[in-house]
Design a protein around this motif. Structure first.
Motif, PDB file in Angstrom:
ATOM      1  N   GLY A 171      18.184  12.734  36.663  1.00 59.48           N
ATOM      2  CA  GLY A 171      18.019  14.029  35.855  1.00 59.48           C
ATOM      3  C   GLY A 171      17.432  13.575  34.374  1.00 59.48           C
ATOM      4  O   GLY A 171      17.081  14.383  33.887  1.00 59.48           O
ATOM      5  N   ALA A 172      17.367  12.151  34.249  1.00 55.05           N
ATOM      6  CA  ALA A 172      16.751  11.852  32.794  1.00 55.05           C
ATOM      7  C   ALA A 172      15.509  11.120  32.833  1.00 55.05           C
ATOM      8  O   ALA A 172      15.284  10.572  33.844  1.00 55.05           O
ATOM      9  N   GLN A 173      14.779  11.256  31.872  1.00 58.61           N
ATOM     10  CA  GLN A 173      13.395  10.804  32.184  1.00 58.61           C
ATOM     11  C   GLN A 173      13.558   9.437  31.360  1.00 58.61           C
ATOM     12  O   GLN A 173      14.129   9.104  30.424  1.00 58.61           O
TER      13      GLN A 173
ATOM     14  N   TRP B 150      -0.191   0.219  28.711  1.00 55.35           N
ATOM     15  CA  TRP B 150       0.226   1.025  30.144  1.00 55.35           C
ATOM     16  C   TRP B 150       1.774   1.058  30.281  1.00 55.35           C
ATOM     17  O   TRP B 150       2.546   0.231  29.740  1.00 55.35           O
ATOM     18  N   PHE B 151       2.196   2.313  30.758  1.00 54.94           N
ATOM     19  CA  PHE B 151       3.631   2.282  30.982  1.00 54.94           C
ATOM     20  C   PHE B 151       3.899   3.157  32.294  1.00 54.94           C
ATOM     21  O   PHE B 151       2.988   3.890  32.550  1.00 54.94           O
ATOM     22  N   VAL B 152       5.097   3.065  32.776  1.00 53.05           N
ATOM     23  CA  VAL B 152       5.466   3.958  33.846  1.00 53.05           C
ATOM     24  C   VAL B 152       6.492   4.836  33.458  1.00 53.05           C
ATOM     25  O   VAL B 152       7.487   4.656  32.749  1.00 53.05           O
ATOM     26  N   ARG B 153       6.529   6.226  33.869  1.00 58.49           N
ATOM     27  CA  ARG B 153       7.556   7.075  33.540  1.00 58.49           C
ATOM     28  C   ARG B 153       7.982   7.675  34.795  1.00 58.49           C
ATOM     29  O   ARG B 153       7.211   8.030  35.518  1.00 58.49           O
ATOM     30  N   TRP B 154       9.195   8.010  34.878  1.00 56.26           N
ATOM     31  CA  TRP B 154      10.022   8.579  36.104  1.00 56.26           C
ATOM     32  C   TRP B 154      11.195   9.239  35.654  1.00 56.26           C
ATOM     33  O   TRP B 154      11.712   8.989  34.469  1.00 56.26           O
TER      34      TRP B 154
ATOM     35  N   GLN C 177      16.442   1.914  23.252  1.00 55.72           N
ATOM     36  CA  GLN C 177      16.499   3.282  23.263  1.00 55.72           C
ATOM     37  C   GLN C 177      18.171   3.472  23.095  1.00 55.72           C
ATOM     38  O   GLN C 177      18.547   4.580  22.408  1.00 55.72           O
ATOM     39  N   LEU C 178      19.148   2.583  23.465  1.00 46.88           N
ATOM     40  CA  LEU C 178      20.627   2.440  23.130  1.00 46.88           C
ATOM     41  C   LEU C 178      20.795   2.511  21.617  1.00 46.88           C
ATOM     42  O   LEU C 178      21.696   3.221  21.095  1.00 46.88           O
ATOM     43  N   TYR C 179      19.865   1.706  20.999  1.00 48.62           N
ATOM     44  CA  TYR C 179      19.882   1.329  19.566  1.00 48.62           C
ATOM     45  C   TYR C 179      19.467   2.819  18.982  1.00 48.62           C
ATOM     46  O   TYR C 179      20.290   3.058  18.032  1.00 48.62           O
ATOM     47  N   VAL C 180      18.457   3.290  19.456  1.00 51.89           N
ATOM     48  CA  VAL C 180      18.241   4.832  18.494  1.00 51.89           C
ATOM     49  C   VAL C 180      19.230   5.805  18.804  1.00 51.89           C
ATOM     50  O   VAL C 180      19.626   6.344  18.003  1.00 51.89           O
TER      51      VAL C 180
ATOM     52  N   MET D 229       5.361   7.603  37.396  1.00 53.57           N
ATOM     53  CA  MET D 229       3.851   7.964  37.173  1.00 53.57           C
ATOM     54  C   MET D 229       3.286   7.016  36.147  1.00 53.57           C
ATOM     55  O   MET D 229       3.835   6.952  34.965  1.00 53.57           O
ATOM     56  N   ILE D 230       2.195   6.489  36.270  1.00 58.10           N
ATOM     57  CA  ILE D 230       1.504   5.691  35.418  1.00 58.10           C
ATOM     58  C   ILE D 230       0.913   6.450  34.319  1.00 58.10           C
ATOM     59  O   ILE D 230       0.309   7.318  34.570  1.00 58.10           O
ATOM     60  N   ARG D 231       1.199   6.047  33.163  1.00 57.78           N
ATOM     61  CA  ARG D 231       0.438   6.608  31.821  1.00 57.78           C
ATOM     62  C   ARG D 231      -0.085   5.414  30.978  1.00 57.78           C
ATOM     63  O   ARG D 231       0.057   4.561  30.913  1.00 57.78           O
TER      64      ARG D 231
END
Length: 338
Positions: A17-19, A9-13, A67-70, A1-3
């Motif tokens: 089971g993980a966002q 602008w970014f896409v989230r899906w 994300q892996l760094y965090v 879904m575009i947000r």
């Protein structure tokens, strides 16, 4: 879904089971890229393709490496404040501005363009941002997530040395105009020389004070070391009185609760005191160091009190003491009378 967050602008899906989310930057072109990527995700799901494997073939993108760094920061016990700051920078600054291509395809020229986006910020801020990016890439190389760091040839731009003008007299004026909790925090800062903010000053606990030995044990997250700071008799009595009236375990508190930040109230106190030059809360720590040095304290001892990893760092504070240079020049004989 575009947000859209701000202008970005970014896409989230959801995947296994993980966002997940991927940023595309700002403007109409970014929106178009986001729409195309969303279509690609929908098509891949319809075909039953494994998105993770598909991205693995393409290579790791910067947002994924970030994300892996965090995750690694959390696993290695870094402070929540540091992690929160990093997540905010990744989501709102770094990822939206990073070129939309796998890290393996990023070049030094791409990073120069990326750095150019921060041209309106202070040099210290730009250097800090690029240090963060470099750390993320180095993490990727160290863990074999990427083969090389595109910032390997990056050199930090030298920052102009800041002229710290705060004096003991002006600090006294600020304290007189400050709210009680801020006035006490300033007093603690000047007497102990701790790093201001959440890392040391606002993290101080009463259990760290040894009233019998007249000393306090301070932990420095920056260097991951403890140091012991002696407390002079007059300030020790101030600590005893504050401890007796304290409600919380924190040395600096407000209405019985730990304090999170003092920047805004400090700025207000400076305005009320009519300080007409740039001053930061951190300048109180500089004043702690430079005052001792100007009165003849030994450099090694002051360096230990400051918690500096290298005595050269402490030595850099000496340049602010014009009175000492004047005194040194005054020792020269009159050559014409020799």
């Amino acid at each position: 879904m575009i947000r859209q967050k701000g202008n970005s602008w970014f896409v989230r899906w959801r995947e296994n089971g993980a966002q997940k989310q991927k940023h595309f930057g700002i403007g109409p072109d970014a929106k178009l890229k986001a729409e195309l990527y969303e279509s690609e995700i929908k098509l891949a799901k319809k075909r039953g393709e494994d998105l993770a494997q598909k991205r693995h073939r393409q290579g790791l993108f910067f947002n994924e490496l970030g994300q892996l760094y965090v995750d690694n920061l959390r696993a290695t016990g870094r402070s929540e404040n540091h992690i929160k700051n990093m997540v905010t920078l990744l989501n709102n600054v770094f990822v939206p501005l990073m070129p939309d291509r796998p890290v393996a395809e990023l070049t030094f020229e791409h990073l120069l363009t990326f750095a150019g986006e921060f041209s309106g910020r202070a040099q210290s801020t730009r250097n800090r941002y690029m240090d963060y990016i470099n750390a993320i890439f180095n993490f990727g190389v160290a863990h074999k997530l990427i083969t090389e760091n595109p910032m390997a040839n990056w050199k930090k731009t030298r920052e102009a040395k800041r002229d710290v003008q705060l004096t003991v007299e002006d600090l006294g004026r600020i304290i007189q105009q400050a709210d009680p909790h801020l006035a006490w925090a300033l007093e603690v800062s000047f007497n102990l020389g701790v790093r201001t903010g959440e890392s040391e000053l606002l993290a101080l606990q009463w259990r760290q004070v040894d009233f019998d030995r007249s000393e306090i044990k301070v932990y420095a997250p920056k260097t991951k070391t403890w140091r012991i700071i002696p407390i002079n008799p007059e300030f020790l009595e101030r600590l005893r009185a504050k401890n007796a009236a304290s409600v919380s375990s924190s040395i600096v508190e407000y209405k019985g609760k730990p304090v999170k930040s003092l920047r805004r109230s400090f700025r207000g106190a400076c305005d009320k005191a009519r300080i007409d030059y740039p001053v930061r809360f951190y300048d109180v720590r500089h004043l702690f160091c430079s005052t001792m040095l100007s009165k003849g304290a030994g450099l090694p001892a002051v360096s230990e009190l400051m918690g500096h990893g290298n005595i050269k760092i402490t030595n850099s504070y000496v340049h602010t003491q014009q009175i000492e240079k004047t005194r040194a020049v005054g020792l020269l004989p009159n050559i014409t009378s020799v």
